[in-house]
Write an enzyme that holds these catalytic residues in place. Sequence first.
Site, short mmCIF file in Angstrom:
data_model
loop_
_atom_site.label_atom_id
_atom_site.label_comp_id
_atom_site.label_asym_id
_atom_site.label_seq_id
_atom_site.Cartn_x
_atom_site.Cartn_y
_atom_site.Cartn_z
N CYS A 2 0.83 -1.20 0.00
CA CYS A 2 0.00 0.00 0.00
C CYS A 2 0.87 1.25 0.00
CB CYS A 2 -0.94 -0.01 1.21
SG CYS A 2 -0.18 0.50 2.77
N CYS A 5 2.32 2.23 3.31
CA CYS A 5 3.38 1.30 3.71
C CYS A 5 4.69 1.65 3.01
CB CYS A 5 2.98 -0.14 3.39
SG CYS A 5 1.45 -0.68 4.20
N CYS A 350 -6.06 14.93 -8.94
CA CYS A 350 -7.10 14.01 -8.46
C CYS A 350 -7.85 13.37 -9.62
CB CYS A 350 -8.05 14.76 -7.54
SG CYS A 350 -9.63 13.94 -7.27
N CYS A 353 -11.64 13.93 -9.58
CA CYS A 353 -11.97 15.29 -10.00
C CYS A 353 -12.00 15.38 -11.53
CB CYS A 353 -10.96 16.29 -9.44
SG CYS A 353 -10.79 16.26 -7.63
#
Length: 441
Positions: A2, A5, A350, A353
């Site tokens: 992840c 991580c 994003c 977005c």
Amino acid sequence: MCGHCKKLAPDFETAATRLKGTVPLAKVDCTASPDTCGRFGVTGYPTLKIFRNGEDASSYDGPRSADGIVHFMKKQAGPNSVTLRREADLEAFVNHFDASVVGFFSGPDSGQLAEFLKAASVMREHFRFAHTIDMTLGLKHGVDTERVLLFRPPRLSSKFEESVLRFTETITTHTLRRFIRDNIFGMCPHLTNENRDKLKGQDLLTAYYDLDYLQNPKGTNYWRNRVMKVGSQFASQGLSFAVANRKDFVDELEEEFGLGASDGGDLPFVTIRTQQGFKYTMREEFTRDGKSLERFLEDYFAGRLKRYIKSEPIPEKNKGPVKVVVAESFEEIVNEPEKDVLIEFYAPWCGHCKSLEPKYKELAEQLYSDPNIVIAKMDATANDVPQGFDVQGFPTIYFAQAGKKDQPKRYEGAHEVKDFIKYLKRESSHVPVVSRVKEDL
């Protein structure tokens, strides 16, 4: 692995190397060992836990930097409270970079010692504790009965405040925690990445400069003493003070206050950030007599300072269906009292977005002929988000109704044009004028 991580991994490895022989750090791949992770209730990643004697003792809630992990975990090693037997032990314990809490007790069977040790076991992750049953060790500090003293770090010693504070209440975890919390930082603490969250929940003035208590303690305290001398005149007015190493906060200063790495030279750069999120910067050069800081504070308390607002330039042309809002134009466009405004807070990077953009534009085109409704957007990474709009992720959409600008509502609906239209028909102060074709611009 992840993203969080991956971000933690290099710091965790560095900390493990530095802590070798003191505190072992270990890691478990939960995709390869799901049973192990399930047994200890791990549901998100990364999850950090502290084990003592093979038992799950507590969750790790300390900092995630290498320095922070090392600092935090060193506190986990050894006893909850260090036993002091000689005066040299006491001197060595309190002569530390951090504050020290020391209890002086009459004997091993003291009821107050038992309470002190109980409190130390609860708070050891955040504070340093030591105790002695030799009352003579406290004589030089005026201890003539069972007592707890809070020793502020010697590097922060100043003529403007006491370096040693006496705890005079009956010892319980609650009373001792409150005493430490209220007094440990003093008038002007050293703001770091490790204690920033504890200090920033208040109206705080911070002087940022080339602070270095290891290599240059005298030069570091030169500027801190200037801050304390001036700050002591305003101590009763609800503003807290701190000093910080500018290098530790260079990204924040650039992002939040527009300060480049080379701006300001060797002199302190002074900011105020209030609990409400209002920001102010001292534009006058920090003078060695402290007079410029004094003038800055007088102007602050008199309400004469202009707030610092991070903002893109106001667009020269803004005739498109979706109105572009920046921090400097937010009041004029979003808080225009006679108009209903739907505003999207977005980030340029994003993906969600970008997916919303064509639908949001189509919505604006369908409502373009309505003089009472404005469809707007603001880049929340390049502009300060005003008070009352809680933006934690992107896109975040709010509706500011005409006549109720102090009560903006978060839009929680779906992101299709028909869903926005349905919402606006329900919430707008006027019935929306919807047209399928945008009028000529």
